[in-house]
Design a protein around this motif. Structure first.
Motif, PDB file in Angstrom:
ATOM      1  N   ILE A 181       0.811  -1.031  -0.207  1.00 49.88           N
ATOM      2  CA  ILE A 181      -0.069   0.402  -0.163  1.00 49.88           C
ATOM      3  C   ILE A 181       0.558   1.095   0.373  1.00 49.88           C
ATOM      4  CG2 ILE A 181      -2.315   1.553   0.979  1.00 49.88           C
ATOM      5  CD1 ILE A 181      -2.718  -1.748   2.480  1.00 49.88           C
ATOM      6  N   THR A 182       0.647   2.546  -0.891  1.00 52.02           N
ATOM      7  CA  THR A 182       1.669   3.168  -1.223  1.00 52.02           C
ATOM      8  C   THR A 182       0.919   4.773  -0.689  1.00 52.02           C
ATOM      9  OG1 THR A 182       2.784   1.884  -2.444  1.00 52.02           O
ATOM     10  CG2 THR A 182       3.700   4.334  -2.378  1.00 52.02           C
ATOM     11  N   LEU A 183       1.041   5.560  -0.592  1.00 54.38           N
ATOM     12  CA  LEU A 183       0.063   6.496  -0.418  1.00 54.38           C
ATOM     13  C   LEU A 183       1.443   7.659  -0.902  1.00 54.38           C
ATOM     14  CD1 LEU A 183      -2.475   8.078   0.105  1.00 54.38           C
ATOM     15  CD2 LEU A 183      -2.109   8.159   2.382  1.00 54.38           C
ATOM     16  N   GLY A 184       0.857   8.490  -1.399  1.00 46.47           N
ATOM     17  CA  GLY A 184       2.000   9.464  -1.765  1.00 46.47           C
ATOM     18  C   GLY A 184       3.247   9.562  -1.696  1.00 46.47           C
ATOM     19  N   VAL A 242     -19.849  16.124  11.788  1.00 48.07           N
ATOM     20  CA  VAL A 242     -19.349  15.933  12.570  1.00 48.07           C
ATOM     21  C   VAL A 242     -17.897  14.824  12.924  1.00 48.07           C
ATOM     22  CG1 VAL A 242     -18.957  15.642  15.483  1.00 48.07           C
ATOM     23  CG2 VAL A 242     -21.056  16.596  14.757  1.00 48.07           C
ATOM     24  N   ALA A 243     -18.682  13.426  12.576  1.00 51.54           N
ATOM     25  CA  ALA A 243     -17.489  12.494  11.988  1.00 51.54           C
ATOM     26  C   ALA A 243     -16.454  13.123  10.980  1.00 51.54           C
ATOM     27  CB  ALA A 243     -18.138  11.256  11.834  1.00 51.54           C
ATOM     28  N   LEU A 244     -17.484  13.434   9.620  1.00 49.98           N
ATOM     29  CA  LEU A 244     -16.519  13.800   8.401  1.00 49.98           C
ATOM     30  C   LEU A 244     -15.635  15.301   8.630  1.00 49.98           C
ATOM     31  CD1 LEU A 244     -19.404  13.924   5.514  1.00 49.98           C
ATOM     32  CD2 LEU A 244     -17.075  12.949   5.966  1.00 49.98           C
ATOM     33  N   ALA A 245     -15.954  15.961   9.554  1.00 47.61           N
ATOM     34  CA  ALA A 245     -15.265  17.344  10.069  1.00 47.61           C
ATOM     35  C   ALA A 245     -13.984  17.126  10.783  1.00 47.61           C
ATOM     36  CB  ALA A 245     -16.067  18.655  11.064  1.00 47.61           C
ATOM     37  N   ARG A 246     -14.254  15.706  11.958  1.00 49.50           N
ATOM     38  CA  ARG A 246     -13.304  15.520  12.272  1.00 49.50           C
ATOM     39  C   ARG A 246     -11.963  14.534  11.666  1.00 49.50           C
ATOM     40  NH1 ARG A 246     -14.295  10.442  16.781  1.00 49.50           N
ATOM     41  NH2 ARG A 246     -15.073   9.326  14.881  1.00 49.50           N
ATOM     42  N   ALA A 247     -12.259  14.171  10.912  1.00 40.04           N
ATOM     43  CA  ALA A 247     -11.831  13.198   9.932  1.00 40.04           C
ATOM     44  C   ALA A 247     -10.877  14.200   9.081  1.00 40.04           C
ATOM     45  CB  ALA A 247     -12.224  12.405   8.316  1.00 40.04           C
ATOM     46  N   LEU A 248     -11.020  15.230   8.597  1.00 44.28           N
ATOM     47  CA  LEU A 248     -10.528  16.000   8.124  1.00 44.28           C
ATOM     48  C   LEU A 248      -9.993  17.689   8.838  1.00 44.28           C
ATOM     49  CD1 LEU A 248     -13.317  17.597   5.113  1.00 44.28           C
ATOM     50  CD2 LEU A 248     -11.287  15.593   5.023  1.00 44.28           C
ATOM     51  N   ALA A 249      -9.794  17.474  10.056  1.00 44.19           N
ATOM     52  CA  ALA A 249      -9.340  17.878  10.738  1.00 44.19           C
ATOM     53  C   ALA A 249      -7.926  17.572  10.729  1.00 44.19           C
ATOM     54  CB  ALA A 249      -9.575  18.090  11.931  1.00 44.19           C
ATOM     55  N   ILE A 250      -7.318  16.451  10.944  1.00 45.45           N
ATOM     56  CA  ILE A 250      -5.941  15.846  10.822  1.00 45.45           C
ATOM     57  C   ILE A 250      -5.088  16.484   9.748  1.00 45.45           C
ATOM     58  CG2 ILE A 250      -6.706  14.202  13.051  1.00 45.45           C
ATOM     59  CD1 ILE A 250      -6.112  12.102   9.765  1.00 45.45           C
ATOM     60  N   GLN A 251      -5.993  17.422   8.696  1.00 42.29           N
ATOM     61  CA  GLN A 251      -5.271  17.296   7.476  1.00 42.29           C
ATOM     62  C   GLN A 251      -4.944  15.810   7.011  1.00 42.29           C
ATOM     63  OE1 GLN A 251      -2.294  19.948   7.716  1.00 42.29           O
ATOM     64  NE2 GLN A 251      -3.381  21.490   9.565  1.00 42.29           N
ATOM     65  N   PRO A 252      -6.026  14.959   6.263  1.00 38.37           N
ATOM     66  CA  PRO A 252      -5.723  13.824   6.091  1.00 38.37           C
ATOM     67  C   PRO A 252      -4.872  13.845   4.608  1.00 38.37           C
ATOM     68  CG  PRO A 252      -7.902  14.102   5.467  1.00 38.37           C
ATOM     69  CD  PRO A 252      -7.255  14.739   7.000  1.00 38.37           C
ATOM     70  N   ALA A 253      -3.710  12.911   4.391  1.00 39.64           N
ATOM     71  CA  ALA A 253      -3.566  12.297   2.809  1.00 39.64           C
ATOM     72  C   ALA A 253      -4.649  11.353   2.405  1.00 39.64           C
ATOM     73  CB  ALA A 253      -2.259  11.973   2.563  1.00 39.64           C
ATOM     74  N   LEU A 254      -5.273  10.873   3.289  1.00 37.34           N
ATOM     75  CA  LEU A 254      -6.186   9.833   2.397  1.00 37.34           C
ATOM     76  C   LEU A 254      -7.609  10.197   3.127  1.00 37.34           C
ATOM     77  CD1 LEU A 254      -6.874   7.609   0.192  1.00 37.34           C
ATOM     78  CD2 LEU A 254      -6.002   6.030   1.694  1.00 37.34           C
ATOM     79  N   LEU A 255      -8.886   9.793   2.278  1.00 37.53           N
ATOM     80  CA  LEU A 255      -9.734   9.309   3.287  1.00 37.53           C
ATOM     81  C   LEU A 255     -11.200   8.635   2.857  1.00 37.53           C
ATOM     82  CD1 LEU A 255     -11.981  10.782   4.823  1.00 37.53           C
ATOM     83  CD2 LEU A 255     -13.450  12.318   2.659  1.00 37.53           C
ATOM     84  N   LEU A 256     -11.219   7.929   3.946  1.00 35.61           N
ATOM     85  CA  LEU A 256     -12.015   6.767   3.585  1.00 35.61           C
ATOM     86  C   LEU A 256     -12.966   6.293   4.753  1.00 35.61           C
ATOM     87  CD1 LEU A 256      -8.889   4.084   4.412  1.00 35.61           C
ATOM     88  CD2 LEU A 256      -9.771   4.897   2.418  1.00 35.61           C
ATOM     89  N   LEU A 257     -13.978   6.203   3.411  1.00 32.15           N
ATOM     90  CA  LEU A 257     -15.682   6.274   4.050  1.00 32.15           C
ATOM     91  C   LEU A 257     -16.163   5.118   3.957  1.00 32.15           C
ATOM     92  CD1 LEU A 257     -16.640   9.534   1.819  1.00 32.15           C
ATOM     93  CD2 LEU A 257     -15.996   9.713   4.027  1.00 32.15           C
ATOM     94  N   ASP A 258     -16.378   4.424   4.820  1.00 32.91           N
ATOM     95  CA  ASP A 258     -17.443   2.977   5.084  1.00 32.91           C
ATOM     96  C   ASP A 258     -19.182   3.634   5.073  1.00 32.91           C
ATOM     97  OD1 ASP A 258     -17.363   0.462   5.530  1.00 32.91           O
ATOM     98  OD2 ASP A 258     -16.870   0.326   7.591  1.00 32.91           O
ATOM     99  N   GLU A 259     -20.029   3.738   4.361  1.00 36.09           N
ATOM    100  CA  GLU A 259     -20.682   3.536   4.050  1.00 36.09           C
ATOM    101  C   GLU A 259     -21.294   4.167   5.727  1.00 36.09           C
ATOM    102  OE1 GLU A 259     -23.586   0.000   3.651  1.00 36.09           O
ATOM    103  OE2 GLU A 259     -21.156  -1.139   4.038  1.00 36.09           O
TER     104      GLU A 259
END
Length: 350
Positions: A63-66, A142-159
């Motif tokens: 698994i390679t990211l960036g 709130v969950a989406l905002a929390r996920a983006l607050a860490i400045q992610p390099a990848l966003l995963l959304l599980d249903e």
């Protein structure tokens, strides 16, 4: 030196849970694209996300990211934002506390700030509320905002929308469409809802029984399913079994001449889309189309499209606008001409 690929690459990934095996499979999500992973329950969709996030160990692959190999990194070092089906908020923290938890734990400072995220998701008025006092849609915001607050390099959304009621789901679907279009990071969204998949995804990956059956641009996969399982998942309806020989397909009383089917010989299985069926008093007669005459056996005025079941061989169901029924002055028992336009039929070896 070449610039590292900012997207996600999954190469020959394989993981196992009991007797169930996922993969090996390979995927690529460019930085500006959203991949929707579609499949039935138990197909391995969530297992794929958990493995990418490092929550589940893998038995093979990379698994390679960036440009960074994540294979041996723990979850907290992968810079991945993850949103679960049930939001999974910290019950002892407020809305604002949930959003700031990740940056604080990682010693990061979000450039947008908590206030900007609260405003972006329309939850500023909920900042001091406890998660238990929120509705399902509010918790997912709130969950989406929390996920983006860490400045992610990848966003995963599980249903993330599956547990919401229909109006809230449609509202959140619109929010996700806007959000994912604005992000400049790769995103993977898991669902078993084909409408959600086609409205959110730039690209589509279909997984059945732990195997990647098809991947590509969402519109291409939807129009050209690779096998019967993919066709069913994407809303194609089985027309029936028949035979093919020399570019001619016979299914019941239906005969179709199709040069694209020239490579098929012997038993076949055909699929069509009910919304593509055209009804009229006379055959269209256009080359590449197939028409048959049948009686309207049942007319079901469902919304937004009415369902007309024809007593033909093979049986055909048409989904039409309600005004089409009035225009044709159609009643149960009337004879009607049904036409399958060119490109509306997919035929596979049986």
């Amino acid at each position: 030196m070449p610039t590292p690929d900012p997207g996600l690459r999954v190469s020959e990934l394989r993981t196992q849970a009991g007797t169930f095996t996922l993969g090996p499979l390979s995927l690529h999500i460019p930085a500006d694209r959203t991949l929707v992973v579609l499949g039935p329950s138990g197909a391995g969709k969530t297992m794929l996300l958990e493995t990418i996030a490092g929550l589940r160990s893998q038995q093979g692959g990379h698994i390679t990211l960036g440009g960074t190999d994540l294979t041996s990194l723990p979850p907290e070092r992968r810079r991945i934002g993850l949103v679960f089906q049930d939001a999974a908020l910290f019950p002892h923290l407020t809305v604002a506390g949930n959003i700031t938890f990740g940056p604080r734990a990682s010693h990061l400072t979000s450039p947008d700030g908590t206030g900007d995220l609260l405003n972006q998701f329309g939850i500023a008025h909920l900042a001091d509320r406890a998660p238990r006092s929120l509705s399902g849609g509010e918790r997912q915001r709130v969950a989406l905002a929390r996920a983006l607050a860490i400045q992610p390099a990848l966003l995963l959304l599980d249903e993330p929308l599956s547990a919401l009621d229909q109006p809230t789901r449609e509202d959140m679907r619109g929010l996700l469409q806007r959000l994912l279009a604005e992000l400049e990071i790769p995103a993977a969204h898991v669902t078993h809802d084909r409408d959600e998949a086609l409205s959110i995804g730039d690209d589509l990956a279909v997984i059945v029984n732990g195997q990647l059956r098809q991947t590509g641009p969402a519109t291409t996969v939807a129009a050209e399913p690779a096998d019967p399982d993919v066709a069913r998942l994407l809303g194609w309806t089985e027309l029936g079994h028949g035979t093919a020989e020399g570019g001619t397909i016979h299914i019941g009383q239906l005969v179709r001449h199709d040069s694209a089917a020239g490579g098929l010989h012997g038993p076949v299985q055909a699929f069509y889309r009910p919304e593509d069926v055209e009804l009229g008093p006379t055959p269209a007669g256009t080359p590449g189309e197939t028409s048959l005459t049948a009686r309207a056996g049942q007319i079901v005025r469902t919304r937004p499209l009415a369902r007309i079941i024809l007593g033909s061989d093979p049986p055909v169901t048409a989904l039409v606008l309600h005004r089409e029924i009035d225009r044709l002055q159609l009643s149960a028992g009337d004879l009607i001409q049904a036409t399958l336009p060119s490109g509306s039929l997919r035929v596979f070896p049986a």
